[in-house]
Design a protein around this motif. Sequence first.
Motif: not given
Length: 196
Positions: A116-122
């Motif tokens: 969850a801490t990086v899932a949206k960034l890419p």
Amino acid sequence: EHYATLRANPELQVHDNKYGAQVLLRFNHLQPPFDDVRLRRAALVALSQTPFLRAQFVSPELFRVCRSLYPCGSAYETQAGMDGLLSGNIRQARELLKAAGYAGAPVVIMQPTDLATVAKLPAVAAQQLRQAGFKVELAPMDWNASLARRQKKEPATQGGWSIFLTTFNGLDMANPVINPAMNAAGEKAWPGWPAD
């Protein structure tokens, strides 16, 4: 997603971490297209921090824009060398791509779907880079698969990668001795392998 609910509960105290977390976007310096410093610069001109932070951290109380390699508020905070970078200037990024002769080499961004801490960034990175004219492919995978893949030095078209995103505790990033992103020892450096 639960921040507002936690803040609203009078029986809970939410404490802020002075240095917070720092989001990192890491280029693969060994393989095209980002083995070319001109294309790395074009990408850095196209990218803007605010869309990443809004997408990932939801509440404006949870983030701040900080154009420093070290966390803002830390002893080594500096924006030296950041003029024009992370400005979201799509027009200028397109001009830089054209001047560099970018021929459409694919930019493969690893996309961990289960963290969850990086899932949206890419997805945010992909959108901004596409607007600038990069040919971008998202490579969805679980976090452990992304950790294994980011060790690969092969071209993105042969199972390697072009970009990965991650986060670090800001306190770890505040010290240049232990900050892995500052190691520019080429192939001996942390994945991304910058040489300076």
